[in-house]
Write a protein that holds these residues in place. Structure first.
Motif, PDB file in Angstrom:
ATOM      1  N   LEU A 170     -16.055  20.889 -45.279  1.00  0.00           N
ATOM      2  CA  LEU A 170     -16.618  19.735 -44.561  1.00  0.00           C
ATOM      3  C   LEU A 170     -15.474  18.801 -44.202  1.00  0.00           C
ATOM      4  O   LEU A 170     -14.794  18.272 -45.087  1.00  0.00           O
ATOM      5  N   VAL A 171     -15.239  18.639 -42.896  1.00  0.00           N
ATOM      6  CA  VAL A 171     -14.215  17.682 -42.464  1.00  0.00           C
ATOM      7  C   VAL A 171     -14.911  16.448 -41.912  1.00  0.00           C
ATOM      8  O   VAL A 171     -15.893  16.551 -41.168  1.00  0.00           O
ATOM      9  N   ILE A 172     -14.397  15.294 -42.314  1.00  0.00           N
ATOM     10  CA  ILE A 172     -15.010  14.031 -41.911  1.00  0.00           C
ATOM     11  C   ILE A 172     -14.024  13.265 -41.043  1.00  0.00           C
ATOM     12  O   ILE A 172     -12.887  13.002 -41.459  1.00  0.00           O
ATOM     13  N   LEU A 173     -14.445  12.936 -39.835  1.00  0.00           N
ATOM     14  CA  LEU A 173     -13.591  12.145 -38.941  1.00  0.00           C
ATOM     15  C   LEU A 173     -14.003  10.681 -39.059  1.00  0.00           C
ATOM     16  O   LEU A 173     -15.127  10.315 -38.735  1.00  0.00           O
ATOM     17  N   GLY A 174     -13.083   9.857 -39.536  1.00  0.00           N
ATOM     18  CA  GLY A 174     -13.364   8.434 -39.716  1.00  0.00           C
ATOM     19  C   GLY A 174     -13.573   8.104 -41.181  1.00  0.00           C
ATOM     20  O   GLY A 174     -14.476   8.632 -41.817  1.00  0.00           O
ATOM     21  N   GLY A 175     -12.711   7.227 -41.721  1.00  0.00           N
ATOM     22  CA  GLY A 175     -12.773   6.896 -43.144  1.00  0.00           C
ATOM     23  C   GLY A 175     -13.397   5.544 -43.406  1.00  0.00           C
ATOM     24  O   GLY A 175     -12.908   4.777 -44.232  1.00  0.00           O
ATOM     25  N   GLN A 193      -3.531   9.768 -38.139  1.00  0.00           N
ATOM     26  CA  GLN A 193      -3.268  11.069 -37.510  1.00  0.00           C
ATOM     27  C   GLN A 193      -4.466  11.986 -37.726  1.00  0.00           C
ATOM     28  O   GLN A 193      -5.302  11.738 -38.593  1.00  0.00           O
ATOM     29  N   HIS A 194      -4.543  13.022 -36.899  1.00  0.00           N
ATOM     30  CA  HIS A 194      -5.497  14.106 -37.126  1.00  0.00           C
ATOM     31  C   HIS A 194      -4.687  15.398 -37.190  1.00  0.00           C
ATOM     32  O   HIS A 194      -4.218  15.884 -36.165  1.00  0.00           O
ATOM     33  N   THR A 195      -4.497  15.955 -38.384  1.00  0.00           N
ATOM     34  CA  THR A 195      -3.728  17.189 -38.531  1.00  0.00           C
ATOM     35  C   THR A 195      -4.621  18.380 -38.191  1.00  0.00           C
ATOM     36  O   THR A 195      -5.545  18.704 -38.943  1.00  0.00           O
ATOM     37  N   GLU A 196      -4.350  19.017 -37.048  1.00  0.00           N
ATOM     38  CA  GLU A 196      -5.267  20.046 -36.538  1.00  0.00           C
ATOM     39  C   GLU A 196      -5.472  21.212 -37.506  1.00  0.00           C
ATOM     40  O   GLU A 196      -6.586  21.703 -37.661  1.00  0.00           O
ATOM     41  N   SER A 197      -4.374  21.615 -38.196  1.00  0.00           N
ATOM     42  CA  SER A 197      -4.500  22.772 -39.100  1.00  0.00           C
ATOM     43  C   SER A 197      -5.471  22.489 -40.252  1.00  0.00           C
ATOM     44  O   SER A 197      -6.042  23.402 -40.833  1.00  0.00           O
ATOM     45  N   LEU A 198      -5.670  21.206 -40.572  1.00  0.00           N
ATOM     46  CA  LEU A 198      -6.578  20.842 -41.669  1.00  0.00           C
ATOM     47  C   LEU A 198      -7.993  20.529 -41.171  1.00  0.00           C
ATOM     48  O   LEU A 198      -8.904  20.343 -41.966  1.00  0.00           O
ATOM     49  N   LYS A 213     -13.125  17.392 -28.797  1.00  0.00           N
ATOM     50  CA  LYS A 213     -13.179  18.416 -27.749  1.00  0.00           C
ATOM     51  C   LYS A 213     -12.722  19.781 -28.286  1.00  0.00           C
ATOM     52  O   LYS A 213     -13.345  20.799 -28.027  1.00  0.00           O
ATOM     53  N   LYS A 214     -11.629  19.759 -29.056  1.00  0.00           N
ATOM     54  CA  LYS A 214     -11.102  21.021 -29.603  1.00  0.00           C
ATOM     55  C   LYS A 214     -12.106  21.661 -30.560  1.00  0.00           C
ATOM     56  O   LYS A 214     -12.268  22.887 -30.578  1.00  0.00           O
ATOM     57  N   LEU A 215     -12.757  20.839 -31.383  1.00  0.00           N
ATOM     58  CA  LEU A 215     -13.759  21.364 -32.319  1.00  0.00           C
ATOM     59  C   LEU A 215     -14.929  21.986 -31.564  1.00  0.00           C
ATOM     60  O   LEU A 215     -15.423  23.055 -31.915  1.00  0.00           O
ATOM     61  N   MET A 216     -15.349  21.298 -30.489  1.00  0.00           N
ATOM     62  CA  MET A 216     -16.483  21.791 -29.694  1.00  0.00           C
ATOM     63  C   MET A 216     -16.116  23.137 -29.052  1.00  0.00           C
ATOM     64  O   MET A 216     -16.923  24.066 -29.031  1.00  0.00           O
TER      65      MET A 216
END
Length: 445
Positions: free
Chosen positions: A5-10, A55-60, A81-84
């Motif tokens: 589970l990745v959460i965008l926004g802390g 930052q958003h580390t894409e590999s994670l 967009k990349k996730l979609m």
């Protein structure tokens, strides 16, 4: 292997989701493109949850099984967009959290009045003896409260952004207070996209559920005329008598939605203004559907304290009333505020314009506003709209200065109203910060 589970926004919803996710056995990671506030970092550390900021580390992130996106992050952002493109489900906190409860929720949305209606509804069900949580766009996050598991139901304030990210979420009672153009910058400037987002609140409802709505709102009526819904409709109105619904007659609220007719004179409501009669009607509908006693409903409507930053009377100084309506972040909310002004008004307005059309305010500004203090980094649109309508228009970029100017412009018996009609992010952290600065400045006069 545990699902990732990745959460965008802390922020509030992100941290709440992280806590719930960990409790339910997910492999959790929190990523914020901005800075995470210290109090949230402490909570994350305490719960041994990994996070990153600025930052958003894409590999994670791109290896996620499911992503919870905070409501403030637009779909246009590159990482989303990349996730979609990868086909990773991107959902809202409400959607993630709802799968872990069996209890009912009451979901409340609308362009204006949703916070007051949500808090009033929560007040009614609590006074009625039901242990319901208050969450959504307000207070402690829904996911966090579910992780703590102390409630027998929830009253949720839901923004269109939260509704954008639902798939299966189904409120037992849904409320739409009204619809007017707002946040169009997030909906490709297409009003119909924003309207559709609001109506997602009813998309999963069944015949055993309810939709409470304002029957005077043309947009809502039009949409309901063109789309079939399964939920039982409960309308409320200030202008027409309804066979089944809640309406106004002889300045009395009359509800005939259950076997028990409920009546209450509007002069007994603790909140003033026509829009608050509607908010009270919506809350009453929910309370009756939840089988709360009539006496309890009546008592609760007459002792409710109101919402901070929403037409909040701050102080009277030299017979000038100062009112904090910082929560008015669109023109429709400001319309209600100006409409309820009984004295000549010095109006403090401005901030980040979300595609506002100031035309609807013209008649009220002509009638009630004697001077305007434009408080924003860019006031061009406000100047263009109102320069010819008021005698005095002063620009400033500081709240302290704005209040001092307003004090000079106001005479005995006048009102100074902060009702910005805009978002606050040009000069303030959020509308609460703007409202607090206003109150401090007034107290220091």
């Amino acid at each position: 292997m545990a699902k990732r589970l990745v959460i965008l926004g802390g922020g509030e919803s992100g941290v709440g989701t992280a806590i719930l996710g960990k409790k339910k056995g997910y492999d959790v990671f929190v990523s914020d493109f901005g800075k995470i506030k210290d109090n949230y970092k402490e909570v994350l550390a305490l719960n041994k949850l990994p996070w990153e900021e600025e930052q958003h580390t894409e590999s994670l992130i791109l290896n996620a099984d499911v992503v919870m996106k905070s409501p403030g992050i637009p779909d246009k952002s590159p990482i989303v967009k990349k996730l979609m493109e990868k086909g990773v489900p991107v959902i809202s906190e409400i959607e993630f959290a709802q799968q872990f409860i069996e209890v009912d929720t009451i979901g409340i949305t609308g362009s204006n009045g949703k916070t007051t209606t949500t808090m009033l509804t929560h007040h009614l069900v609590k006074q009625g003896g039901l242990n319901f949580g208050l969450a959504g766009n307000i207070g402690k996050s829904f996911a966090w409260q579910i992780a703590e598991n102390k409630h027998e139901g929830y009253v949720l304030e839901l923004s269109s952004f939260q509704l954008d990210g639902i798939v299966d979420y189904r409120p037992h009672i849904a409320v739409i207070t009204n619809i007017s153009p707002d946040h169009l910058d997030r909906y490709e400037y297409k009003y119909e996209n924003y309207i559709a987002a609001k109506f997602r609140i009813t998309m999963n409802q069944t015949e055993n559920d309810y939709l409470v709505y304002d029957a005077d709102d043309e947009i809502i009526s039009k949409w309901l005329g063109e789309h079939k819904i399964k939920a039982k409709k409960i309308p409320f109105s200030l202008t027409k008598e309804l066979n089944e619904g809640i309406y106004l007659k002889n300045n009395t609220i009359i509800s005939n939605i259950t076997n028990e007719e409920f009546t209450m004179p509007i002069n007994e409501l603790s909140l003033e203004g026509k829009h608050n009669v509607k908010n009270a009607m919506a809350a009453t509908a929910v309370a009756q559907l939840m089988r709360i006693r009539k006496d309890t409903i009546r008592e609760s409507l007459s002792n409710f304290q109101g919402v901070e930053h929403r037409l909040e009377k701050v102080l009277k100084i030299q017979n000038v009333q100062y009112i904090n309506d910082s929560k008015a972040t669109n023109t429709n909310a400001t319309f209600f505020a100006l409409d309820s002004m009984a004295a000549p008004t010095v109006w403090i307005v401005g901030g980040v314009d979300k595609g506002n059309d100031y035309d609807e305010l013209m008649p009220l500004v002509r009638e009630k506003v004697k001077a305007i203090v434009a408080l924003g980094v860019d006031n061009e649109k406000i100047k263009k709209a109102f320069e010819s309508v008021v005698d005095v228009l002063v620009e400033t970029t500081s709240m302290t200065e704005a209040v001092k100017i307003a004090q000079k412009l106001a005479e005995k018996g006048d009102t100074v109203l902060l009702s910005p009609a805009c978002a606050s992010f040009d000069l303030f952290e959020n509308y609460e910060d703007r409202g607090k600065q206003f109150k401090n400045a007034v107290q220091n006069l």
